[in-house]
Write a protein that holds these residues in place. Structure first.
Motif, short mmCIF file in Angstrom:
data_model
loop_
_atom_site.label_atom_id
_atom_site.label_comp_id
_atom_site.label_asym_id
_atom_site.label_seq_id
_atom_site.Cartn_x
_atom_site.Cartn_y
_atom_site.Cartn_z
N PHE A 19 -58.01 -31.66 31.08
CA PHE A 19 -57.69 -30.34 30.52
C PHE A 19 -58.79 -29.85 29.58
N LEU A 20 -59.39 -30.75 28.82
CA LEU A 20 -60.48 -30.37 27.92
C LEU A 20 -61.69 -29.86 28.72
N ILE A 21 -62.06 -30.56 29.77
CA ILE A 21 -63.16 -30.10 30.61
C ILE A 21 -62.81 -28.76 31.26
N GLY A 22 -61.60 -28.66 31.75
CA GLY A 22 -61.18 -27.40 32.38
C GLY A 22 -61.19 -26.23 31.42
N TRP A 23 -60.76 -26.46 30.20
CA TRP A 23 -60.70 -25.39 29.21
C TRP A 23 -62.10 -25.01 28.73
N CYS A 24 -62.99 -26.00 28.58
CA CYS A 24 -64.32 -25.74 28.01
C CYS A 24 -65.32 -25.21 29.04
N VAL A 25 -65.27 -25.67 30.27
CA VAL A 25 -66.35 -25.33 31.20
C VAL A 25 -65.94 -24.35 32.30
N PHE A 28 -68.14 -21.29 32.69
CA PHE A 28 -69.54 -21.46 33.10
C PHE A 28 -69.71 -21.00 34.54
N GLN A 29 -70.95 -20.89 34.95
CA GLN A 29 -71.23 -20.42 36.30
C GLN A 29 -70.69 -21.40 37.36
N ALA A 30 -70.80 -22.70 37.12
CA ALA A 30 -70.32 -23.69 38.09
C ALA A 30 -69.27 -24.59 37.44
N GLY A 31 -68.41 -24.02 36.63
CA GLY A 31 -67.41 -24.81 35.92
C GLY A 31 -66.41 -25.47 36.84
N GLU A 32 -66.03 -24.75 37.91
CA GLU A 32 -65.07 -25.35 38.84
C GLU A 32 -65.67 -26.54 39.58
N LEU A 33 -66.99 -26.54 39.77
CA LEU A 33 -67.63 -27.69 40.40
C LEU A 33 -67.58 -28.92 39.51
N LEU A 34 -67.65 -28.72 38.20
CA LEU A 34 -67.52 -29.85 37.28
C LEU A 34 -66.12 -30.46 37.38
N LEU A 35 -65.11 -29.62 37.49
CA LEU A 35 -63.75 -30.13 37.64
C LEU A 35 -63.56 -30.87 38.95
N ILE A 36 -64.13 -30.32 40.02
CA ILE A 36 -64.02 -30.99 41.32
C ILE A 36 -64.77 -32.32 41.29
#
Length: 94
Positions: A19-25, A28-36
């Motif tokens: 949830f912290l990564i999802g809320w923070c990134v 960003f331009q590729a934030g959903e890729l970080l979550l994936i």
């Protein structure tokens, strides 16, 4: 601290980081890729842990839940650690 408490603590920390990564990134331009990527790495680590966390008595994996289907024994993953081994009935608390 017993095995179940440690595992549940790790599960809570994993969820908090997700949830912290999802809320923070997410903005960003590729934030959903970080979550994936986080989910992919987590799935691989959990698959390894599912086979490594074993009962001290019978050495069967405790995160794999055996199920009977059409005469076959199929294993499915379990998110929560049981209090006793599903194979031999030994307590897993120590």
């Amino acid at each position: 601290m017993d095995r179940r408490s440690r595992y549940n603590g790790i599960l809570i920390i994993w969820l908090a980081v997700y949830f912290l990564i999802g809320w923070c990134v997410w903005s960003f331009q590729a934030g959903e890729l970080l979550l994936i990527g986080y989910l992919a790495v987590s799935t691989i680590l959990y698959a390894v842990a599912a086979f490594l966390f074993r009962c001290p008595a019978c050495r069967m994996p405790v995160l794999l839940r055996p199920r009977r289907f059409l005469g076959f024994e199929i294993f499915s993953w379990s998110c929560c650690v049981p209090s006793t081994c599903r194979h031999c009935g030994e307590r897993l608390s120590p």
